[in-house]
Design a protein around this motif. Structure first.
Motif, PDB file in Angstrom:
ATOM      1  N   THR A  67      18.277  20.947 -45.703  1.00  0.00           N
ATOM      2  CA  THR A  67      17.744  20.318 -44.509  1.00  0.00           C
ATOM      3  C   THR A  67      18.296  18.914 -44.391  1.00  0.00           C
ATOM      4  O   THR A  67      18.311  18.167 -45.378  1.00  0.00           O
ATOM      5  N   ILE A  68      18.752  18.564 -43.199  1.00  0.00           N
ATOM      6  CA  ILE A  68      19.253  17.210 -42.934  1.00  0.00           C
ATOM      7  C   ILE A  68      18.230  16.501 -42.054  1.00  0.00           C
ATOM      8  O   ILE A  68      17.932  16.970 -40.955  1.00  0.00           O
ATOM      9  N   THR A  69      17.689  15.403 -42.559  1.00  0.00           N
ATOM     10  CA  THR A  69      16.732  14.601 -41.806  1.00  0.00           C
ATOM     11  C   THR A  69      17.401  13.278 -41.454  1.00  0.00           C
ATOM     12  O   THR A  69      17.633  12.435 -42.329  1.00  0.00           O
ATOM     13  N   ILE A  70      17.736  13.125 -40.187  1.00  0.00           N
ATOM     14  CA  ILE A  70      18.447  11.925 -39.730  1.00  0.00           C
ATOM     15  C   ILE A  70      17.415  10.861 -39.341  1.00  0.00           C
ATOM     16  O   ILE A  70      16.575  11.112 -38.482  1.00  0.00           O
ATOM     17  N   PRO A  71      17.474   9.682 -39.967  1.00  0.00           N
ATOM     18  CA  PRO A  71      16.534   8.626 -39.600  1.00  0.00           C
ATOM     19  C   PRO A  71      16.747   8.170 -38.153  1.00  0.00           C
ATOM     20  O   PRO A  71      17.861   8.251 -37.624  1.00  0.00           O
ATOM     21  N   GLU A  72      15.692   7.683 -37.533  1.00  0.00           N
ATOM     22  CA  GLU A  72      15.794   7.226 -36.146  1.00  0.00           C
ATOM     23  C   GLU A  72      16.752   6.048 -36.001  1.00  0.00           C
ATOM     24  O   GLU A  72      17.357   5.876 -34.947  1.00  0.00           O
ATOM     25  N   ASN A  73      16.896   5.235 -37.039  1.00  0.00           N
ATOM     26  CA  ASN A  73      17.780   4.071 -36.977  1.00  0.00           C
ATOM     27  C   ASN A  73      19.158   4.362 -37.568  1.00  0.00           C
ATOM     28  O   ASN A  73      19.892   3.447 -37.919  1.00  0.00           O
ATOM     29  N   ALA A  74      19.522   5.654 -37.663  1.00  0.00           N
ATOM     30  CA  ALA A  74      20.817   6.030 -38.243  1.00  0.00           C
ATOM     31  C   ALA A  74      21.966   5.449 -37.426  1.00  0.00           C
ATOM     32  O   ALA A  74      21.935   5.440 -36.193  1.00  0.00           O
ATOM     33  N   GLU A  75      22.976   4.989 -38.143  1.00  0.00           N
ATOM     34  CA  GLU A  75      24.162   4.435 -37.496  1.00  0.00           C
ATOM     35  C   GLU A  75      24.943   5.556 -36.814  1.00  0.00           C
ATOM     36  O   GLU A  75      25.238   6.581 -37.435  1.00  0.00           O
ATOM     37  N   PRO A  76      25.283   5.405 -35.519  1.00  0.00           N
ATOM     38  CA  PRO A  76      26.069   6.435 -34.830  1.00  0.00           C
ATOM     39  C   PRO A  76      27.447   6.595 -35.483  1.00  0.00           C
ATOM     40  O   PRO A  76      27.978   5.662 -36.066  1.00  0.00           O
ATOM     41  N   GLY A  77      27.998   7.801 -35.361  1.00  0.00           N
ATOM     42  CA  GLY A  77      29.323   8.082 -35.899  1.00  0.00           C
ATOM     43  C   GLY A  77      29.261   9.164 -36.953  1.00  0.00           C
ATOM     44  O   GLY A  77      28.290   9.906 -37.051  1.00  0.00           O
ATOM     45  N   GLY A  78      30.311   9.236 -37.761  1.00  0.00           N
ATOM     46  CA  GLY A  78      30.435  10.290 -38.760  1.00  0.00           C
ATOM     47  C   GLY A  78      29.725   9.955 -40.054  1.00  0.00           C
ATOM     48  O   GLY A  78      29.715   8.806 -40.501  1.00  0.00           O
ATOM     49  N   HIS A  79      29.137  10.992 -40.651  1.00  0.00           N
ATOM     50  CA  HIS A  79      28.493  10.898 -41.962  1.00  0.00           C
ATOM     51  C   HIS A  79      28.933  12.134 -42.736  1.00  0.00           C
ATOM     52  O   HIS A  79      28.881  13.253 -42.208  1.00  0.00           O
ATOM     53  N   TYR A  80      29.323  11.940 -44.021  1.00  0.00           N
ATOM     54  CA  TYR A  80      30.027  12.998 -44.733  1.00  0.00           C
ATOM     55  C   TYR A  80      29.474  13.202 -46.133  1.00  0.00           C
ATOM     56  O   TYR A  80      29.185  12.246 -46.846  1.00  0.00           O
ATOM     57  N   GLY A  81      29.327  14.469 -46.507  1.00  0.00           N
ATOM     58  CA  GLY A  81      28.825  14.779 -47.832  1.00  0.00           C
ATOM     59  C   GLY A  81      29.125  16.212 -48.206  1.00  0.00           C
ATOM     60  O   GLY A  81      29.778  16.950 -47.468  1.00  0.00           O
ATOM     61  N   THR A  82      28.618  16.594 -49.364  1.00  0.00           N
ATOM     62  CA  THR A  82      28.783  17.955 -49.844  1.00  0.00           C
ATOM     63  C   THR A  82      27.509  18.402 -50.542  1.00  0.00           C
ATOM     64  O   THR A  82      26.892  17.628 -51.265  1.00  0.00           O
ATOM     65  N   VAL A  83      27.124  19.644 -50.289  1.00  0.00           N
ATOM     66  CA  VAL A  83      26.010  20.262 -50.992  1.00  0.00           C
ATOM     67  C   VAL A  83      26.636  21.027 -52.148  1.00  0.00           C
ATOM     68  O   VAL A  83      27.461  21.921 -51.931  1.00  0.00           O
ATOM     69  N   VAL A  84      26.266  20.646 -53.378  1.00  0.00           N
ATOM     70  CA  VAL A  84      26.939  21.152 -54.576  1.00  0.00           C
ATOM     71  C   VAL A  84      26.012  22.037 -55.394  1.00  0.00           C
ATOM     72  O   VAL A  84      24.869  21.676 -55.672  1.00  0.00           O
ATOM     73  N   ALA A  85      26.528  23.210 -55.789  1.00  0.00           N
ATOM     74  CA  ALA A  85      25.844  24.081 -56.743  1.00  0.00           C
ATOM     75  C   ALA A  85      26.594  23.957 -58.063  1.00  0.00           C
ATOM     76  O   ALA A  85      27.783  24.275 -58.138  1.00  0.00           O
ATOM     77  N   GLY A  86      25.905  23.459 -59.082  1.00  0.00           N
ATOM     78  CA  GLY A  86      26.551  23.263 -60.378  1.00  0.00           C
ATOM     79  C   GLY A  86      25.831  24.011 -61.477  1.00  0.00           C
ATOM     80  O   GLY A  86      24.599  24.131 -61.469  1.00  0.00           O
ATOM     81  N   SER A  87      26.597  24.526 -62.426  1.00  0.00           N
ATOM     82  CA  SER A  87      26.021  25.237 -63.557  1.00  0.00           C
ATOM     83  C   SER A  87      25.356  24.243 -64.501  1.00  0.00           C
ATOM     84  O   SER A  87      25.896  23.167 -64.764  1.00  0.00           O
ATOM     85  N   THR A  88      24.193  24.607 -65.016  1.00  0.00           N
ATOM     86  CA  THR A  88      23.525  23.744 -65.995  1.00  0.00           C
ATOM     87  C   THR A  88      24.043  24.015 -67.403  1.00  0.00           C
ATOM     88  O   THR A  88      23.769  23.248 -68.312  1.00  0.00           O
ATOM     89  N   GLN A  89      24.791  25.102 -67.579  1.00  0.00           N
ATOM     90  CA  GLN A  89      25.397  25.391 -68.877  1.00  0.00           C
ATOM     91  C   GLN A  89      26.759  24.714 -68.947  1.00  0.00           C
ATOM     92  O   GLN A  89      27.516  24.733 -67.979  1.00  0.00           O
ATOM     93  N   VAL A  90      27.043  24.138 -70.082  1.00  0.00           N
ATOM     94  CA  VAL A  90      28.334  23.494 -70.309  1.00  0.00           C
ATOM     95  C   VAL A  90      29.090  24.357 -71.296  1.00  0.00           C
ATOM     96  O   VAL A  90      28.567  24.709 -72.353  1.00  0.00           O
ATOM     97  N   SER A  91      30.346  24.705 -70.958  1.00  0.00           N
ATOM     98  CA  SER A  91      31.150  25.526 -71.861  1.00  0.00           C
ATOM     99  C   SER A  91      32.259  24.688 -72.465  1.00  0.00           C
ATOM    100  O   SER A  91      32.673  23.677 -71.917  1.00  0.00           O
ATOM    101  N   GLY A  92      32.754  25.133 -73.623  1.00  0.00           N
ATOM    102  CA  GLY A  92      33.818  24.405 -74.317  1.00  0.00           C
ATOM    103  C   GLY A  92      33.249  23.205 -75.037  1.00  0.00           C
ATOM    104  O   GLY A  92      32.056  23.078 -75.258  1.00  0.00           O
ATOM    105  N   GLY A  93      34.102  22.311 -75.437  1.00  0.00           N
ATOM    106  CA  GLY A  93      33.671  21.067 -76.044  1.00  0.00           C
ATOM    107  C   GLY A  93      33.634  21.109 -77.547  1.00  0.00           C
ATOM    108  O   GLY A  93      33.913  20.124 -78.211  1.00  0.00           O
ATOM    109  N   ALA A  94      33.246  22.237 -78.141  1.00  0.00           N
ATOM    110  CA  ALA A  94      33.130  22.303 -79.595  1.00  0.00           C
ATOM    111  C   ALA A  94      34.484  22.190 -80.286  1.00  0.00           C
ATOM    112  O   ALA A  94      34.606  21.539 -81.311  1.00  0.00           O
ATOM    113  N   ILE A  95      35.506  22.791 -79.703  1.00  0.00           N
ATOM    114  CA  ILE A  95      36.813  22.787 -80.343  1.00  0.00           C
ATOM    115  C   ILE A  95      37.687  21.645 -79.821  1.00  0.00           C
ATOM    116  O   ILE A  95      38.282  20.906 -80.600  1.00  0.00           O
TER     117      ILE A  95
END
Length: 191
Positions: free
Chosen positions: A62-90
């Protein structure tokens, strides 16, 4: 979607993006100013979950734009990341897979659209094709733009021998983007 044979934990985050290089790539990084930031307005539901092998889960954001938001472009990414970390031991290097969906948002109001052709290059003289063209656009505005147009090629008599429609791609504010196009004709006379 989890293509693996293992159950994985997923954590959703929202981050700002910024343009990098001239190929249209972006980097995930906190915005230097709030001018183009989107991350602070976006919430994902659910924020954490597990995903069984060969299963998928829809995530609502959900994107909630504040009433005082600056006009123009706003940019981002919705990221799905794994909570498991692989590798690293070697090797000492760890990998945590992440995938993101870019969000390009325009807040209505007074904004500036300003796109210039920074550079246009082609061979000065070509008897035979193909002929390669490079066009570099610079976005000096406050909103992303997607230029469209054609390069029209004429012979030394002014007769049209071909045209190229260059690809339509987004250019973020304060970015330069290079477009490449080619006239594939071997013989360059009209007729």
């Amino acid at each position: 979607y989890n293509p693996s044979d293992s159950t994985i934990g997923i954590k959703m985050t929202v981050e700002d993006i910024a343009p990098t290089g001239e190929a249209g790539h972006v980097v995930v990084e906190p915005a230097e100013t709030e001018t183009y930031s989107l991350a602070r307005w976006v919430r994902a539901e659910p924020t954490e979950f597990t995903l069984e092998p060969k299963k998928e889960k829809w995530v609502k954001f959900t994107i909630t734009i504040p009433e005082n938001a600056e006009p123009g472009g706003h940019y981002g990414t919705v990221v799905a990341g794994s909570t498991q970390v692989s590798g690293g031991a070697i090797t000492g290097a760890a990998i945590a897979p992440r995938v993101g969906a870019l969000v390009l948002l325009i807040v209505p109001g007074e904004m500036k659209e300003s796109l210039i052709v920074k550079d246009f290059t082609a061979s000065k003289y070509s008897e035979y094709g193909p002929i390669n063209f490079n066009v570099r656009f610079e976005n000096k505005g406050t909103v992303h733009v997607k230029p469209r147009g054609q390069i029209v090629i004429t012979d030394w008599l002014g007769k049209k021998v071909g045209d190229i429609t260059f690809p339509e791609r987004n250019i973020l504010p304060n970015a330069i983007r290079k477009f490449e196009a080619s006239l594939e004709k071997k013989w360059l006379w009209a007729g």
